[in-house]
Write an enzyme that holds these catalytic residues in place. Sequence first.
Site, mmCIF file in Angstrom:
data_model
loop_
_atom_site.group_PDB
_atom_site.id
_atom_site.type_symbol
_atom_site.label_atom_id
_atom_site.label_comp_id
_atom_site.label_asym_id
_atom_site.label_seq_id
_atom_site.Cartn_x
_atom_site.Cartn_y
_atom_site.Cartn_z
ATOM 1 N N SER A 11 16.022 5.669 -5.149
ATOM 2 C CA SER A 11 15.080 5.091 -6.115
ATOM 3 C C SER A 11 15.165 5.810 -7.458
ATOM 4 C CB SER A 11 13.651 5.215 -5.590
ATOM 5 O OG SER A 11 13.582 4.718 -4.278
ATOM 6 N N GLU A 67 14.614 -4.680 -9.457
ATOM 7 C CA GLU A 67 13.593 -4.049 -10.289
ATOM 8 C C GLU A 67 14.164 -2.757 -10.869
ATOM 9 O OE1 GLU A 67 9.329 -5.590 -8.826
ATOM 10 O OE2 GLU A 67 10.055 -3.888 -7.684
ATOM 11 N N GLU A 109 10.821 -8.134 -3.243
ATOM 12 C CA GLU A 109 11.257 -6.821 -2.732
ATOM 13 C C GLU A 109 10.655 -6.684 -1.338
ATOM 14 O OE1 GLU A 109 13.297 -4.751 -4.080
ATOM 15 O OE2 GLU A 109 13.398 -5.387 -6.172
ATOM 16 N N LEU A 110 11.486 -6.873 -0.313
ATOM 17 C CA LEU A 110 10.937 -7.022 1.041
ATOM 18 C C LEU A 110 11.334 -5.848 1.939
ATOM 19 C CD1 LEU A 110 11.653 -10.859 1.260
ATOM 20 C CD2 LEU A 110 9.612 -9.698 0.392
ATOM 21 N N GLU A 118 11.343 -2.506 11.440
ATOM 22 C CA GLU A 118 11.034 -1.463 10.461
ATOM 23 C C GLU A 118 10.024 -0.520 11.103
ATOM 24 O OE1 GLU A 118 9.396 -3.268 6.944
ATOM 25 O OE2 GLU A 118 10.514 -1.940 5.646
ATOM 26 N N ARG A 160 6.276 -0.653 -11.564
ATOM 27 C CA ARG A 160 7.632 -1.229 -11.558
ATOM 28 C C ARG A 160 7.603 -2.710 -11.919
ATOM 29 N NH1 ARG A 160 11.386 0.013 -6.330
ATOM 30 N NH2 ARG A 160 10.534 -1.890 -5.453
ATOM 31 N N TRP A 212 0.809 -1.222 0.000
ATOM 32 C CA TRP A 212 0.000 0.000 0.000
ATOM 33 C C TRP A 212 0.839 1.267 0.000
ATOM 34 C CZ3 TRP A 212 1.683 2.698 4.087
ATOM 35 C CH2 TRP A 212 2.221 1.971 5.158
ATOM 36 N N ASN A 213 2.136 1.172 0.336
ATOM 37 C CA ASN A 213 2.865 2.422 0.597
ATOM 38 C C ASN A 213 3.193 3.209 -0.664
ATOM 39 O OD1 ASN A 213 4.793 0.503 -0.072
ATOM 40 N ND2 ASN A 213 6.306 1.264 1.372
ATOM 41 N N PRO A 230 -3.317 -5.796 -5.702
ATOM 42 C CA PRO A 230 -2.864 -4.657 -4.894
ATOM 43 C C PRO A 230 -3.183 -4.891 -3.416
ATOM 44 C CG PRO A 230 -4.933 -4.129 -5.981
ATOM 45 C CD PRO A 230 -4.551 -5.510 -6.456
ATOM 46 N N ALA A 231 -2.567 -4.086 -2.575
ATOM 47 C CA ALA A 231 -2.851 -4.175 -1.141
ATOM 48 C C ALA A 231 -4.311 -3.806 -0.880
ATOM 49 C CB ALA A 231 -1.926 -3.246 -0.374
ATOM 50 N N CYS A 242 10.166 1.299 2.353
ATOM 51 C CA CYS A 242 11.133 0.237 2.635
ATOM 52 C C CYS A 242 12.540 0.803 2.677
ATOM 53 C CB CYS A 242 11.031 -0.843 1.568
ATOM 54 S SG CYS A 242 11.173 -0.172 -0.092
HETATM 55 P P1 NAD Z 1 2.373 -6.853 3.446
HETATM 56 O O1 NAD Z 1 3.423 -7.888 3.310
HETATM 57 O O2 NAD Z 1 1.471 -6.916 4.596
HETATM 58 O O3 NAD Z 1 1.447 -6.825 2.167
HETATM 59 C C1 NAD Z 1 1.991 -6.738 0.871
HETATM 60 C C2 NAD Z 1 1.039 -7.395 -0.098
HETATM 61 O O4 NAD Z 1 0.955 -8.778 0.200
HETATM 62 C C3 NAD Z 1 -0.384 -6.845 -0.046
HETATM 63 O O5 NAD Z 1 -0.893 -6.815 -1.355
HETATM 64 C C4 NAD Z 1 -1.103 -7.881 0.772
HETATM 65 O O6 NAD Z 1 -2.468 -7.964 0.477
HETATM 66 C C5 NAD Z 1 -0.406 -9.137 0.317
HETATM 67 N N1 NAD Z 1 -0.512 -10.255 1.259
HETATM 68 C C6 NAD Z 1 -0.578 -10.201 2.605
HETATM 69 N N2 NAD Z 1 -0.683 -11.451 3.109
HETATM 70 C C7 NAD Z 1 -0.662 -12.291 2.057
HETATM 71 C C8 NAD Z 1 -0.740 -13.713 1.935
HETATM 72 N N3 NAD Z 1 -0.852 -14.521 2.988
HETATM 73 N N4 NAD Z 1 -0.685 -14.243 0.690
HETATM 74 C C9 NAD Z 1 -0.590 -13.442 -0.384
HETATM 75 N N5 NAD Z 1 -0.524 -12.112 -0.319
HETATM 76 C C10 NAD Z 1 -0.553 -11.542 0.887
HETATM 77 O O7 NAD Z 1 3.142 -5.464 3.373
HETATM 78 P P2 NAD Z 1 2.522 -4.007 3.424
HETATM 79 O O8 NAD Z 1 2.241 -3.693 4.846
HETATM 80 O O9 NAD Z 1 1.448 -3.820 2.428
HETATM 81 O O10 NAD Z 1 3.750 -3.162 2.905
HETATM 82 C C11 NAD Z 1 4.767 -2.739 3.730
HETATM 83 C C12 NAD Z 1 5.973 -3.644 3.569
HETATM 84 O O11 NAD Z 1 6.395 -3.623 2.208
HETATM 85 C C13 NAD Z 1 7.153 -3.141 4.347
HETATM 86 O O12 NAD Z 1 7.790 -4.213 4.962
HETATM 87 C C14 NAD Z 1 8.033 -2.511 3.281
HETATM 88 O O13 NAD Z 1 9.395 -2.475 3.621
HETATM 89 C C15 NAD Z 1 7.793 -3.394 2.127
HETATM 90 N N6 NAD Z 1 8.139 -2.729 0.880
HETATM 91 C C16 NAD Z 1 9.248 -3.138 0.209
HETATM 92 C C17 NAD Z 1 9.625 -2.504 -0.946
HETATM 93 C C18 NAD Z 1 10.837 -2.940 -1.686
HETATM 94 O O14 NAD Z 1 10.965 -2.587 -2.846
HETATM 95 N N7 NAD Z 1 11.755 -3.671 -1.095
HETATM 96 C C19 NAD Z 1 8.856 -1.456 -1.449
HETATM 97 C C20 NAD Z 1 7.717 -1.052 -0.742
HETATM 98 C C21 NAD Z 1 7.378 -1.717 0.434
#
Ligand code: NAD
Length: 456
Positions: free
Chosen positions: A420, A437, A229-230, A360, A138, A129-130, A154-155, A263
């Site tokens: 970025s 990416e 991308e975590l 984080e 991307r 979502w961020n 999407p989130a 992130c």
């Molecule tokens: P999240 O992991 O909770 O959710 C990300 C996505 O995964 C969402 O679309 C969500 O619906 C989906 N999801 C959640 N549980 C799932 C499951 N069991 N099976 C399949 N899909 C599932 O993360 P968030 O809170 O939306 O985003 C924040 C995180 O994303 C932070 O840790 C941030 O660092 C990371 N992030 C990383 C990058 C990068 O490029 N490395 C960029 C942006 C955000």
Amino acid sequence: MPVTDPATAEPLCEVADAGPEEGAAALTAAAVAQRDWARTSARQRSDILMRAHRLLLAEVERLSLVMTLEMGKPLAEARGEVAYAAEFLRWFAEEAVRLDGGYLPAPTGGSRFLVARQPVGPSLLITPWNFPMAMGARKIGPALAAGCTCVVKPAEQTPLSMLALADVLRRAGVPAGVVNVVTASDPGAVVAPMIADGRARKLSFTGSTAVGKLLLEQCARTVLRTSMELGGNAPFLVFDDADLEAAVAGAMLAKMRNIGQACTAANRFMVQRGIAAEFAARLTERMAALPMGRGTEPGVVVGPLIDAAAVAKVTALVADARARGAVALTGGEPLAGPGNFYPATVLTGVPADARICHTEIFGPVAALSIFDTEDEAINRANDTPYGLVSYLYTENLRRGLRVSEALDSGMVGLNEGVVSDPAAPFGGVKESGLGREGGLVGIDEFLETKYIRVAL
Ligand code: NAD
């Protein structure tokens, strides 16, 4: 399912809530469209992406308003994200027509090797979502450029930006079935069957490390190719010989972009003893002056956090650090509702064992501590399972390169607070992810290498 405005906690609208059946239907659409899409010319795919790039920029005001309403970031930042998303489409429009291959003589003679690059196939793209539009662009940009169809999930907090992007892609000429968006309140229930199905050939995920690990386990069962991308835990090192004003300006960008919900956000500020007090004072002055409010209000820099859980998490991390001796120079307490507001906060004297140094933060909190030697700074910076990005400020070029090489992260900002860029390879090491990416290598994530041996 409802979409909520994080600034008011009021519902904005509702979107469809997909279950496993709709997920399977989306995957079917992507699988059916795959062959024809892969057969389009690279120039056709490039032209479509370029049209989408122009449409995004032409509609930036409408799209950024949608993003601010559902996600909370200030309008100026939302405009920046739409432009950033558009730039991914342009970059991959340019890359689509530049794929290379090979023609080699077999070392034993008699045969030739043709090396071709083919689209990996229908791809599952999961975004956070961020950065609700840029993280989609991307992935969708390189997938389409390479000739892959996709299902995008999407989130649940921010489906509107992705639906708007899909609408732009459709108007730019993306055929039916090539990009399919599935919005769902229970992501696991929709995604797990799509991974197990066998027709998807690729999963590209951006999100938390915990969910990334879960998906990697699921992908192991069908040996699905993955890009991950975590999360991150970026160190921000300021050496005594830094340009202090530049370091403070970089710190503001690295910390406050997206209200700290990135992130790449600087999570641990480590400042060399000689300038620590001055750095803290100047950073505090800048942080304390940031206007807070709804992202749609003019001049606002600190919008709301995404939800009440995010405010509770930041509140607990700050309370833990203070209980262990850290001092808040500004901020330090959440605001009363409505909305999910937490003020820009500076903590000094944060001990290494505070939870905030290992988690984080995802909020507008700068956690400062002091170091004495270069070795200590490097060791502490690397003392984390994450490795997405590190920042360092020094005017000494030798030190800058030495420390950059020693930092265990996929990216380093050397006297830069933002790394970025669609033209650069973005990604992490260790538990921050797999793959890159953007840049010249971004499209590789959606290509398979095929070797054809030809008898002469
Ligand atoms: P999240 O992991 O909770 O959710 C990300 C996505 O995964 C969402 O679309 C969500 O619906 C989906 N999801 C959640 N549980 C799932 C499951 N069991 N099976 C399949 N899909 C599932 O993360 P968030 O809170 O939306 O985003 C924040 C995180 O994303 C932070 O840790 C941030 O660092 C990371 N992030 C990383 C990058 C990068 O490029 N490395 C960029 C942006 C955000």
